[in-house]
Write an enzyme that holds these catalytic residues in place. Structure first.
Site, short mmCIF file in Angstrom:
data_model
loop_
_atom_site.label_atom_id
_atom_site.label_comp_id
_atom_site.label_asym_id
_atom_site.label_seq_id
_atom_site.Cartn_x
_atom_site.Cartn_y
_atom_site.Cartn_z
N GLU A 122 -34.73 -5.04 -19.68
CA GLU A 122 -35.81 -4.19 -20.16
C GLU A 122 -35.58 -3.79 -21.62
O GLU A 122 -34.65 -4.29 -22.27
CB GLU A 122 -35.97 -2.96 -19.28
CG GLU A 122 -34.74 -2.09 -19.14
CD GLU A 122 -35.00 -0.90 -18.20
OE1 GLU A 122 -35.62 0.07 -18.66
OE2 GLU A 122 -34.57 -0.98 -17.01
N ASP B 64 -34.26 3.01 -5.64
CA ASP B 64 -33.08 2.63 -6.43
C ASP B 64 -32.54 3.86 -7.12
O ASP B 64 -33.29 4.74 -7.53
CB ASP B 64 -33.39 1.50 -7.42
CG ASP B 64 -34.43 1.87 -8.46
OD1 ASP B 64 -34.03 2.38 -9.53
OD2 ASP B 64 -35.63 1.63 -8.23
N ASP C 269 -31.05 -6.20 -14.48
CA ASP C 269 -32.07 -5.32 -15.07
C ASP C 269 -32.27 -5.70 -16.53
O ASP C 269 -31.41 -5.45 -17.38
CB ASP C 269 -31.60 -3.88 -14.93
CG ASP C 269 -32.57 -2.86 -15.53
OD1 ASP C 269 -33.54 -3.27 -16.18
OD2 ASP C 269 -32.33 -1.64 -15.36
#
Length: 264
Positions: free
Chosen positions: A154, A63, A152
């Site tokens: 996080e 990625d 995503d």
């Protein structure tokens, strides 16, 4: 009055941005998948061990974001990468300036590729960020070449770990995002996260693993436990740097299975 507005917003299914959210620092709006996980959780036994995860029956991938610039996709293909996730957006303010070169370049060399969104849950609600993502590269079509769009989730790069949100509010935010992406694309997004962050900030009141494939970040030669609410992982981001530009990933299956995920 602010408390009343917040209660009404949550009842209506809209997670309000906390009043404490500070302006985005200039020049620091491009965070990569795992940048904050690496900062908070480290690299485990990869600091000294040369052992890599077992790769039999798995597909190597990568990625990337703007940090990798113009990627030499042929080099990565020749070294064995067969899929890639490319950062498209962050919050509702950031577009990857290298997205076209990276997204189209990976496709043109033969990889199955997809786009991901770096979430900032305290800046805008899940509906707004999902729409921004889908409008700017986070779409999907059953063409056998496009991975499901990815979310995503996080550590907060700007402050408090969970963005000053409790588990109920964060769960509602993730569900908003996921449901909006599904409404727009007819595909539930992959959720990228770490076990430690997810268990602390989201928890298991909703079993997201029933609909959302898991892309787990854990920098180690062994995977370890999965986040609560997931019984299976689809992709493992096992190393923050290595053979390919960007992060190193393994798809949990054969190439034919990867193609099926990109088809239905």
């Amino acid at each position: 009055m602010r408390t009343l507005i917040s209660i009404v917003a949550i009842v209506a299914g809209m997670t309000p941005a906390p009043a404490s959210a500070a302006p985005l620092p200039e020049g620091s709006a491009d965070h990569t998948a795992g940048s904050q996980i690496l900062k908070h959780e480290g690299t485990g036994d990869l600091r000294s061990a040369s052992e890599s995860p077992p790769t039999e029956g798995k597909v190597p991938g990568m990625d990337v974001s703007s940090h990798q610039g113009d990627v030499d996709w042929k080099s990565s293909w020749d070294k064995g990468a067969r899929f890639a996730y490319v950062k498209a957006t962050e919050g509702t303010h950031y577009l990857n300036p290298k997205f076209t070169q990276q997204y189209n370049g990976s496709l043109n060399i033969g990889m199955i590729r997809g786009a991901y969104h770096f979430a900032l849950p305290d800046r805008a609600n899940g509906v707004q960020q999902a729409n921004f993502f889908v409008d700017n590269g986070g779409g999907w079509s059953p063409d056998g070449k496009t991975l499901p769009p990815a979310l995503d989730m996080e550590y907060n790069p700007y402050g408090e770990t969970c963005y000053n949100m409790n588990q109920a509010a964060m769960t509602a935010w993730v569900k908003q995002f996921s449901d909006t992406v599904y409404a727009r694309t007819k595909r539930y997004p992959v959720i990228y996260t770490s076990t430690n962050w997810w268990n602390k900030c989201v928890g298991g009141s909703v079993k997201f693993g029933d609909d959302n494939p898991l892309w787990i970040a854990h920098y180690n030669s062994k995977l370890g436990p999965l986040p609560v609410g997931f019984d299976f992982h689809t992709i493992w981001q096992w190393q923050a740097a290595g053979l390919f530009p960007g992060d190193q990933n393994l798809f949990n299956g054969r190439f034919e299975q990867l193609q099926r995920i990109a088809s239905s």
